[in-house]
Motif scaffolding. Structure first.
Motif, PDB file in Angstrom:
ATOM      1  N   HIS A  10       0.880  -1.175   0.000  1.00 48.74           N
ATOM      2  CA  HIS A  10       0.000   0.000   0.000  1.00 48.74           C
ATOM      3  C   HIS A  10       0.920   1.228   0.000  1.00 48.74           C
ATOM      4  CE1 HIS A  10      -2.801   3.044   1.139  1.00 48.74           C
ATOM      5  NE2 HIS A  10      -3.720   2.245   1.667  1.00 48.74           N
ATOM      6  N   THR A  75      -3.304  -2.872   3.705  1.00 49.63           N
ATOM      7  CA  THR A  75      -2.844  -3.518   2.474  1.00 49.63           C
ATOM      8  C   THR A  75      -3.915  -4.420   1.867  1.00 49.63           C
ATOM      9  OG1 THR A  75      -0.626  -3.482   3.411  1.00 49.63           O
ATOM     10  CG2 THR A  75      -0.946  -4.846   1.461  1.00 49.63           C
ATOM     11  N   ARG A  78      -6.364  -3.098  -0.976  1.00 48.13           N
ATOM     12  CA  ARG A  78      -5.866  -2.561  -2.246  1.00 48.13           C
ATOM     13  C   ARG A  78      -6.082  -3.548  -3.390  1.00 48.13           C
ATOM     14  NH1 ARG A  78      -5.816   2.491  -1.565  1.00 48.13           N
ATOM     15  NH2 ARG A  78      -4.164   2.828  -3.064  1.00 48.13           N
TER      16      ARG A  78
END
Length: 196
Positions: A10, A75, A78
Motif C-alpha cells: 500500500h 494492504t 488494495r
C-alpha cells in the motif's frame, strides 16, 4: 543464489516502512528488488486507465522469481495488491508476506496490524481450471482482470480444492521475525515452494 523479488504494498500508507525493507538488501545483497513504483497505482489508473496499470505490473513481475507482500494496516484493501498476488501465482512465482506495521515511521510511529490479503483471495474450480476469486463483503466472486489457470501453473495449487491463500503462503513479521537477518531465507523458502 540471488533472487529477484517483486514487492507488493500500500503506497500511500506504508511507503516509509516499505523503504526500510527494500533498502536492507543494499547491505545484505541476497536479492534484487523489482516492482517498486514511484507513485500510487490508483492515481495512475485514474489518469491512464486500468490496462496501463496492469501492463506496468505485468512487466515488473516478468523475470521476478518471488512476490513479497508487505502487509500494513490497510494492504488487504488494495485491489492492485490482489492483482499482483494472483498474477504472480499465474506466473508460478513464489509468494509470501511480511508484516511491516511495527516498523516505526518518523511521522506516524508504529501502526496497528491489518488483515492479511491472503485471507481474502483464493481459487475455485471452473471448467476444470483454478479460478481466481476475491472475498468481498457479500461473498466470494471471480477476481476482476484474471482468467482461470491450470493448477500445474503453480505446484502449491496442485491437489488442492478451493484453496484460500492464507492456507498456502507464509506470513512473517519484520520486527518479531528479525527480517533484517532472515529476509533472504524467507525469499528462498518461497522460491523453493514454487519449484524455482
Amino acid at each position: 543464489m540471488a533472487r529477484t523479488v517483486f514487492f507488493s504494498f500500500h503506497y500511500q500508507r506504508d511507503i516509509f516502512r516499505v523503504q526500510q525493507v527494500k533498502n536492507h538488501h543494499v547491505t545484505k545483497g541476497t536479492y534484487t528488488a523489482a516492482g517498486f513504483f514511484d507513485g500510487s497505482l490508483e492515481e495512475k489508473a485514474k489518469k491512464e486507465g486500468d490496462t496501463a496499470v496492469k501492463n506496468i505490473i505485468d512487466r515488473g513481475l516478468k523475470g521476478s522469481s518471488v512476490l513479497c507482500v508487505l502487509i500494513g494496516n490497510q494492504t488487504y484493501t488494495r485491489r492492485w495488491v490482489d492483482y499482483e498476488i494472483l498474477k504472480a501465482i499465474e506466473l508460478g512465482m513464489g509468494v509470501f508476506g511480511v508484516r511491516i506495521h511495527q516498523i516505526k515511521d518518523p511521522k506516524t510511529g508504529v501502526d496497528t496490524a491489518g488483515s492479511s490479503p491472503f485471507q481474502f483471495l483464493g481459487y475455485g474450480i471452473k471448467e476444470q481450471k483454478m479460478n481466481p476469486m476475491v472475498q468481498y463483503k457479500d461473498g466470494w466472486k471471480d477476481a476482476p482482470y484474471l482468467s482461470p489457470i491450470d493448477s500445474s501453473a503453480a505446484p502449491y495449487l496442485e491437489g488442492t480444492e478451493r484453496p484460500i491463500l492464507s492456507s498456502l503462503f507464509n506470513v512473517y513479521d519484520w520486527v518479531d521475525g528479525e527480517g533484517y537477518n532472515n529476509f533472504g531465507n524467507w525469499v528462498e523458502k518461497a522460491a523453493k515452494q514454487a519449484g524455482r
